[in-house]
Design a protein around this motif. Structure first.
Motif, PDB file in Angstrom:
ATOM      1  N   ARG A  13       0.840  -1.423   0.340  1.00  0.00           N
ATOM      2  CA  ARG A  13      -0.534  -0.076  -0.021  1.00  0.00           C
ATOM      3  C   ARG A  13       1.162   1.323   0.092  1.00  0.00           C
ATOM      4  N   TYR A  14       0.464   2.564  -0.774  1.00  0.00           N
ATOM      5  CA  TYR A  14       1.246   3.613  -0.574  1.00  0.00           C
ATOM      6  C   TYR A  14       0.483   4.683  -0.233  1.00  0.00           C
ATOM      7  N   SER A  15       1.177   5.949   0.441  1.00  0.00           N
ATOM      8  CA  SER A  15       0.850   7.049   0.964  1.00  0.00           C
ATOM      9  C   SER A  15       2.241   7.652   1.484  1.00  0.00           C
ATOM     10  N   LEU A  16       1.868   8.641   1.576  1.00  0.00           N
ATOM     11  CA  LEU A  16       1.882  10.624   0.963  1.00  0.00           C
ATOM     12  C   LEU A  16       3.627  10.014   1.673  1.00  0.00           C
ATOM     13  N   GLY A  17       4.575  10.395   1.054  1.00  0.00           N
ATOM     14  CA  GLY A  17       5.410  10.997   1.799  1.00  0.00           C
ATOM     15  C   GLY A  17       6.331  12.386   2.491  1.00  0.00           C
ATOM     16  N   LEU A  18       7.228  12.179   3.565  1.00  0.00           N
ATOM     17  CA  LEU A  18       7.356  13.136   4.164  1.00  0.00           C
ATOM     18  C   LEU A  18       7.955  14.094   2.882  1.00  0.00           C
ATOM     19  N   LYS A  19       8.106  13.874   1.657  1.00  0.00           N
ATOM     20  CA  LYS A  19       8.217  14.752   0.928  1.00  0.00           C
ATOM     21  C   LYS A  19       7.107  16.063   0.919  1.00  0.00           C
ATOM     22  N   ALA A  20       5.746  15.416   0.628  1.00  0.00           N
ATOM     23  CA  ALA A  20       4.373  15.872   0.463  1.00  0.00           C
ATOM     24  C   ALA A  20       4.678  16.786   1.424  1.00  0.00           C
ATOM     25  N   TYR A  21       4.506  15.963   2.830  1.00  0.00           N
ATOM     26  CA  TYR A  21       4.321  16.625   4.105  1.00  0.00           C
ATOM     27  C   TYR A  21       4.500  18.192   4.243  1.00  0.00           C
ATOM     28  N   GLY A  22       6.411  17.783   3.836  1.00  0.00           N
ATOM     29  CA  GLY A  22       7.380  18.984   3.829  1.00  0.00           C
ATOM     30  C   GLY A  22       6.630  19.765   3.033  1.00  0.00           C
ATOM     31  N   LEU A  23       5.939  20.227   1.833  1.00  0.00           N
ATOM     32  CA  LEU A  23       5.429  21.199   1.171  1.00  0.00           C
ATOM     33  C   LEU A  23       4.547  21.986   2.244  1.00  0.00           C
ATOM     34  N   GLY A  24       3.190  21.252   2.093  1.00  0.00           N
ATOM     35  CA  GLY A  24       2.849  21.705   3.274  1.00  0.00           C
ATOM     36  C   GLY A  24       2.901  22.615   4.164  1.00  0.00           C
ATOM     37  N   GLN A  25       3.749  21.281   4.792  1.00  0.00           N
ATOM     38  CA  GLN A  25       4.348  22.390   6.095  1.00  0.00           C
ATOM     39  C   GLN A  25       5.020  24.045   6.049  1.00  0.00           C
ATOM     40  N   ARG A  26       5.908  24.025   4.644  1.00  0.00           N
ATOM     41  CA  ARG A  26       6.830  25.158   4.376  1.00  0.00           C
ATOM     42  C   ARG A  26       5.369  25.858   3.981  1.00  0.00           C
ATOM     43  N   MET A  27       4.482  25.242   3.506  1.00  0.00           N
ATOM     44  CA  MET A  27       3.274  26.233   2.901  1.00  0.00           C
ATOM     45  C   MET A  27       2.440  26.916   4.699  1.00  0.00           C
ATOM     46  N   MET A  28       2.305  26.175   6.220  1.00  0.00           N
ATOM     47  CA  MET A  28       1.049  26.017   7.205  1.00  0.00           C
ATOM     48  C   MET A  28       2.572  27.289   7.377  1.00  0.00           C
ATOM     49  N   LYS A  29       4.334  27.300   7.697  1.00  0.00           N
ATOM     50  CA  LYS A  29       4.294  28.336   8.486  1.00  0.00           C
ATOM     51  C   LYS A  29       5.103  29.320   7.925  1.00  0.00           C
ATOM     52  N   SER A  30       3.976  29.818   6.393  1.00  0.00           N
ATOM     53  CA  SER A  30       4.155  31.001   5.759  1.00  0.00           C
ATOM     54  C   SER A  30       2.921  31.376   6.343  1.00  0.00           C
ATOM     55  N   PHE A  31       1.713  30.886   6.497  1.00  0.00           N
ATOM     56  CA  PHE A  31       0.815  31.275   7.329  1.00  0.00           C
ATOM     57  C   PHE A  31       0.851  31.628   8.515  1.00  0.00           C
ATOM     58  N   SER A  32       0.934  30.891   8.937  1.00  0.00           N
ATOM     59  CA  SER A  32       1.807  31.008  10.350  1.00  0.00           C
ATOM     60  C   SER A  32       2.004  32.226  10.867  1.00  0.00           C
ATOM     61  N   MET A  33       3.437  32.751   9.660  1.00  0.00           N
ATOM     62  CA  MET A  33       4.274  34.059  10.136  1.00  0.00           C
ATOM     63  C   MET A  33       2.548  34.976  10.129  1.00  0.00           C
ATOM     64  N   ALA A  34       2.412  34.946   9.207  1.00  0.00           N
ATOM     65  CA  ALA A  34       1.018  35.752   8.572  1.00  0.00           C
ATOM     66  C   ALA A  34       0.632  36.170   9.905  1.00  0.00           C
ATOM     67  N   GLU A  35       0.014  35.452  10.151  1.00  0.00           N
ATOM     68  CA  GLU A  35      -0.885  35.623  11.837  1.00  0.00           C
ATOM     69  C   GLU A  35      -0.130  36.692  12.728  1.00  0.00           C
ATOM     70  N   VAL A  36       1.063  35.651  13.091  1.00  0.00           N
ATOM     71  CA  VAL A  36       1.948  36.409  13.884  1.00  0.00           C
ATOM     72  C   VAL A  36       2.385  37.160  13.772  1.00  0.00           C
ATOM     73  N   ALA A  37       2.503  37.586  12.317  1.00  0.00           N
ATOM     74  CA  ALA A  37       3.211  39.021  11.781  1.00  0.00           C
ATOM     75  C   ALA A  37       2.604  40.437  12.229  1.00  0.00           C
TER      76      ALA A  37
END
Length: 245
Positions: A56-80
């Motif tokens: 069976r296949y599941s998402l790899g860490l690289k795919a989750y990494g893309l989402g994490q980088r985007m979420m960091k941007s959104f998080s920074m926008a709210e913090v800022a």
């Protein structure tokens, strides 16, 4: 093909136990042969992983990494945002926060003062790196690989008669920005408009984005730049509560 690959990744993201090729094919109505080719490509690029025991296949860490980088941007926008609001209240200028995306600066937060002067910018707007204050900061602090790749273009779009349009001039400007830790857009993207920008670093002292204030040349005379840089650097350090560099 791209649409199918994205649908497969979305389907895997919603599955806890993972899915095999036959299950993915049935769920999405994609021929099994096509599903197999796409899955193999995603696996080769490390976007999906296969469990040897179940196949069976599941998402790899690289795919989750893309989402994490985007979420960091959104998080920074709210913090800022509250920091930017304080900056705007104290300067009566418009403030922007931008990050790098696909070779351009992208605005992820904007705060405006209650003023008759409004700028045609918005969250999500893309800006060229060579002529905007936030873009120059990103170009100067995102690493030599990005800089050299960008400079290889040789010629750059002229938005106004003051836009830097050669790689030699832009390289000199970038080195200057690295030394002084701020950038100035002096009517280079739009006439009669100035922008002062500084880098934003996180608690690990990693470059995270660019913070700026924008106003007309009347609102930001050359004599005011030094004081704005000081306020901007303080605001930048306040976003992640790190010492001023």
């Amino acid at each position: 093909m791209v649409a199918r690959a994205l649908r497969i990744m979305e389907t895997l993201d919603s599955s806890r136990r993972g899915l095999n090729i036959s299950e993915i094919s049935r769920k999405l109505g994609i021929p099994k042969s096509s599903t197999h080719v796409i899955i193999l490509t995603l696996e080769e690029l490390d976007y999906v992983n296969k469990a040897p025991s179940t196949r069976r296949y599941s998402l790899g860490l690289k795919a989750y990494g893309l989402g994490q980088r985007m979420m960091k941007s959104f998080s920074m926008a709210e913090v800022a945002r509250p920091v930017m609001q304080k900056l705007v209240d104290g300067t009566d200028l418009t403030s922007h926060l931008a990050v790098l995306d696909k070779g351009q600066a992208v605005c992820i937060q904007k705060v405006e003062p209650p003023s008759l002067i409004q700028f045609d910018t918005r969250i999500g707007r893309r800006m060229d790196l060579h002529c905007s204050g936030v873009g120059k900061i990103i170009l100067a602090h995102s690493g030599d690989d990005l800089l050299q790749d960008f400079l290889s273009k040789k010629v750059f779009i002229r938005h106004t008669r003051k836009t830097i349009s050669s790689s030699q001039a832009l390289e000199r400007e970038t080195m200057k920005i690295r030394r002084q830790r701020y950038a100035l857009d002096d009517q280079e993207e739009e006439l009669e408009v100035r922008c002062v920008a500084v880098p934003v670093f996180n608690r690990l002292h990693e470059f995270s984005g660019a913070l700026s204030v924008t106003g007309t040349t009347g609102q930001i005379p050359i004599s005011r730049i030094k004081s704005l840089v000081k306020v901007l650097k303080q605001s930048s350090s306040d976003i992640f509560d790190v010492p001023i560099l």
